[in-house]
Motif scaffolding. Structure first.
Motif, PDB file in Angstrom:
ATOM      1  N   GLU A  81      36.817  97.254  27.014  1.00 47.08           N
ATOM      2  CA  GLU A  81      36.600  96.284  25.921  1.00 47.08           C
ATOM      3  C   GLU A  81      37.677  96.403  24.855  1.00 47.08           C
ATOM      4  O   GLU A  81      38.128  95.407  24.297  1.00 47.08           O
ATOM      5  N   VAL A  82      38.039  97.643  24.518  1.00 48.68           N
ATOM      6  CA  VAL A  82      38.881  97.886  23.351  1.00 48.68           C
ATOM      7  C   VAL A  82      40.327  97.470  23.582  1.00 48.68           C
ATOM      8  O   VAL A  82      40.955  96.881  22.696  1.00 48.68           O
ATOM      9  N   VAL A  83      40.863  97.741  24.763  1.00 47.74           N
ATOM     10  CA  VAL A  83      42.281  97.451  25.002  1.00 47.74           C
ATOM     11  C   VAL A  83      42.608  95.960  24.811  1.00 47.74           C
ATOM     12  O   VAL A  83      43.553  95.629  24.097  1.00 47.74           O
ATOM     13  N   PRO A  84      41.831  95.041  25.406  1.00 44.65           N
ATOM     14  CA  PRO A  84      42.132  93.620  25.160  1.00 44.65           C
ATOM     15  C   PRO A  84      42.007  93.224  23.690  1.00 44.65           C
ATOM     16  O   PRO A  84      42.806  92.427  23.184  1.00 44.65           O
ATOM     17  N   ARG A  97      45.847  98.351  14.056  1.00 47.13           N
ATOM     18  CA  ARG A  97      44.556  98.037  14.692  1.00 47.13           C
ATOM     19  C   ARG A  97      44.013  99.252  15.445  1.00 47.13           C
ATOM     20  O   ARG A  97      42.818  99.546  15.403  1.00 47.13           O
ATOM     21  N   LEU A  98      44.919  99.957  16.115  1.00 49.80           N
ATOM     22  CA  LEU A  98      44.503 101.152  16.873  1.00 49.80           C
ATOM     23  C   LEU A  98      43.944 102.226  15.935  1.00 49.80           C
ATOM     24  O   LEU A  98      42.897 102.820  16.202  1.00 49.80           O
ATOM     25  N   VAL A 138      43.706 105.720  31.551  1.00 51.68           N
ATOM     26  CA  VAL A 138      42.620 104.824  31.153  1.00 51.68           C
ATOM     27  C   VAL A 138      42.984 104.097  29.866  1.00 51.68           C
ATOM     28  O   VAL A 138      42.945 102.871  29.790  1.00 51.68           O
ATOM     29  N   MET A 139      43.362 104.843  28.841  1.00 48.69           N
ATOM     30  CA  MET A 139      43.539 104.217  27.526  1.00 48.69           C
ATOM     31  C   MET A 139      44.963 103.715  27.308  1.00 48.69           C
ATOM     32  O   MET A 139      45.216 102.522  27.225  1.00 48.69           O
ATOM     33  N   PHE A 140      45.933 104.616  27.212  1.00 50.03           N
ATOM     34  CA  PHE A 140      47.263 104.188  26.808  1.00 50.03           C
ATOM     35  C   PHE A 140      48.039 103.541  27.936  1.00 50.03           C
ATOM     36  O   PHE A 140      48.923 102.733  27.701  1.00 50.03           O
ATOM     37  N   ILE A 144      49.935 100.302  26.897  1.00 53.20           N
ATOM     38  CA  ILE A 144      51.402 100.338  26.787  1.00 53.20           C
ATOM     39  C   ILE A 144      52.070  99.555  27.905  1.00 53.20           C
ATOM     40  O   ILE A 144      53.099  98.917  27.674  1.00 53.20           O
ATOM     41  N   LYS A 145      51.490  99.560  29.092  1.00 54.49           N
ATOM     42  CA  LYS A 145      52.061  98.727  30.163  1.00 54.49           C
ATOM     43  C   LYS A 145      52.105  97.260  29.722  1.00 54.49           C
ATOM     44  O   LYS A 145      53.059  96.545  30.013  1.00 54.49           O
TER      45      LYS A 145
END
Lengths: 203, 203
Positions: A81-84, A97-98, A138-140, A144-145
């Motif tokens: 949810e958070v990445v988008p 934002r991060l 999972v997170m970065f 970052i990609k």
């Protein structure tokens, strides 16, 4: 394979369990299966089978595989949810934002959740592997990609160093005035540094 | 006051002890006295008395109060020596000198000393207080006060966040490629960020 609840164990009240029992069984199974197989190879189906629950419970209680992984590693966000949400908006303000998301989640987490995370990685090599997996794969990795920048793996590790370090300084070692600073102050101080790790020139 | 060796305890071979015994007694006494009294109030004389050794042994084995404190908190540098060395030279390259010193010390430390430090602060509130004291009142306080910059306490906490975070990423969580990067690569990546915390504009 010993600590999880599995299909051969007698169930209370037929096959019904409370939500708390189901969540605890899924978290225990997730810690085993993710540690043994890594994030990518582990399947929701295998974890649910190990826990002796229906795979649909993973979505119901954790919003999917990424959310279950985060909960298993004591990180109260679902990267799926958070990445988008973080990527939507000006990329030059991504660090802000991060940081605001990080501060909101961890300031609100009850009972020193960040300290619990550090305690688990300080004393348990499996927890170290899971946190490494969380940060790298999972997170970065996804964050970052999506930015299409050079040296994505180094940037992920550098972001991890600053975010984990901020958590250590604010929640574990409690270095003042950082520990008590409001979010605007932290964003002004740390944001430009984190933004350089995300999108700036590294050499 | 219970774990330290004190003057009422029988000494082996009259009043002689081995160097290892003396060092261990001083470290145990230092952890007690620094935790109870804080860095500034604690005296070498009180710690030596608590350990049942001559105060000159503190200089002999640890190079003074700051070195004893650092050793007690599992940090293998003596700030009383390191801070003047770091301050000698171009102030715009202070972060680079600090990072090279940090990497040299911790890369060379045997047996995961940084991990031992993290384990101690994750599980022991006294160790947390000592690390906080080290960062705020022993290491960065003297370094940053000498720079005559605004917001010295915030800068010290921010430097602590990046240095501790780098240690977590490199030595504990082992995030690649940061964990295996050579010192030049780490300095190029992290140096500008640390330099901003030391001397740059924070808001």
């Amino acid at each position: 394979m010993s600590s999880g609840t599995n299909g051969t164990e007698p169930k209370r009240r037929g096959r019904r369990r409370s939500g708390a029992d189901t969540k605890a069984a899924l978290l225990a199974a997730a810690r085993e299966v993710f540690t043994e197989q890594g994030y990518d190879a582990a399947t929701v189906r295998a974890i649910a089978a190990q826990a002796g629950v229906d795979p649909a419970m993973v979505n119901h209680w954790f919003g999917g595989k990424a959310g279950l992984f985060s909960a298993a590693v004591h990180i109260p966000v679902n990267p799926a949810e958070v990445v988008p949400q973080l990527l939507a908006g000006d990329r030059e303000q991504l660090a802000e934002r991060l940081l605001r998301r990080f501060l909101t989640v961890w300031d609100n987490a009850e009972g020193g959740q960040f300290a619990a995370l550090v305690r688990s990685i300080a004393t348990n090599e499996n927890a170290v592997a899971m946190l490494r997996e969380f940060i790298q794969n999972v997170m970065f990795e996804k964050l970052i990609k999506a930015l299409d920048v050079d040296q994505p793996d180094l940037r992920g590790a550098l972001c991890g160093s600053q975010i984990v370090g901020l958590g250590m300084a604010r929640y574990v070692v409690r270095l003042e005035p950082l520990a008590s600073a409001d979010h605007d102050t932290v964003v002004a101080a740390v944001g430009p540094n984190l933004q350089r790790y995300l999108t700036g020139a590294l050499d």
